[in-house]
Write an enzyme that holds these catalytic residues in place. Structure first.
Site, short mmCIF file in Angstrom:
data_model
loop_
_atom_site.label_atom_id
_atom_site.label_comp_id
_atom_site.label_asym_id
_atom_site.label_seq_id
_atom_site.Cartn_x
_atom_site.Cartn_y
_atom_site.Cartn_z
N ARG A 79 0.84 -1.21 0.00
CA ARG A 79 0.00 0.00 0.00
C ARG A 79 0.87 1.25 0.00
NH1 ARG A 79 -0.21 4.61 2.97
NH2 ARG A 79 -2.27 5.48 3.12
N HIS A 84 2.64 6.00 -2.76
CA HIS A 84 3.74 6.91 -3.05
C HIS A 84 4.40 6.52 -4.37
CE1 HIS A 84 3.14 8.57 0.88
NE2 HIS A 84 3.19 7.36 1.39
#
Length: 117
Positions: A79, A84
Site C-alpha cells: 500500500r 507513493h
C-alpha cells in the site's frame, strides 16, 4: 458535524476480502503484459491493493500477531509503495503480488473472520 463512530475491526477484514476478490476478477485470464496494457484493470487493481493495505493497518496488532499466515507487513508495505508511486511502480513486483499473494488472501482472511464472527 458529528464524528462517525469507529468501525469494528472485523469489518475491515470483510473489505479486504471484497477487494482481493475484485482483483482476482479483474485479472482473471490475463498475463502480465495484458495486465500492464489494460489501464482500467491496472488502475482498478492498484486501487484495490491500496485499500487492502489501508484496511490492514486498521487490524489490531494482537490479531495480526495471532494470525501470522496473513502477510500483514507485505500488505501495508505494498500500500505504501503504491500510494507513493510517484517514485515508480515495479510492474514485475506488482504482478507477482497479484499472481502469487492475492489468490491466498480471501482464504486466509475468511479463516480469520470465522474465528471472529
Amino acid at each position: 458535524m458529528s464524528e462517525r463512530p469507529e468501525r469494528v475491526w472485523h469489518f475491515y477484514i470483510d473489505d479486504m476480502i471484497s477487494c482481493a476478490e475484485k482483483v482476482l476478477t479483474y485479472c482473471a485470464g490475463l498475463d502480465q503484459q495484458a495486465f500492464i496494457d489494460t489501464p482500467l484493470v491496472y488502475d482498478a487493481t492498484v486501487r484495490n491493493l491500496e485499500i487492502i493495505g489501508e484496511a490492514a493497518t486498521r487490524i489490531p496488532e494482537e490479531t495480526r500477531q495471532t494470525h501470522p499466515q496473513v502477510p500483514w507487513r507485505m500488505l501495508v508495505a505494498t500500500r505504501n509503495r503504491l500510494i507513493h508511486g510517484y517514485l515508480g511502480i515495479d510492474n514485475d513486483t506488482l504482478w507477482s503480488i497479484v499472481r502469487d499473494e492475492v489468490p491466498k488472501l480471501p482464504v486466509q482472511l475468511r479463516a480469520l473472520r470465522q474465528q471472529h464472527p
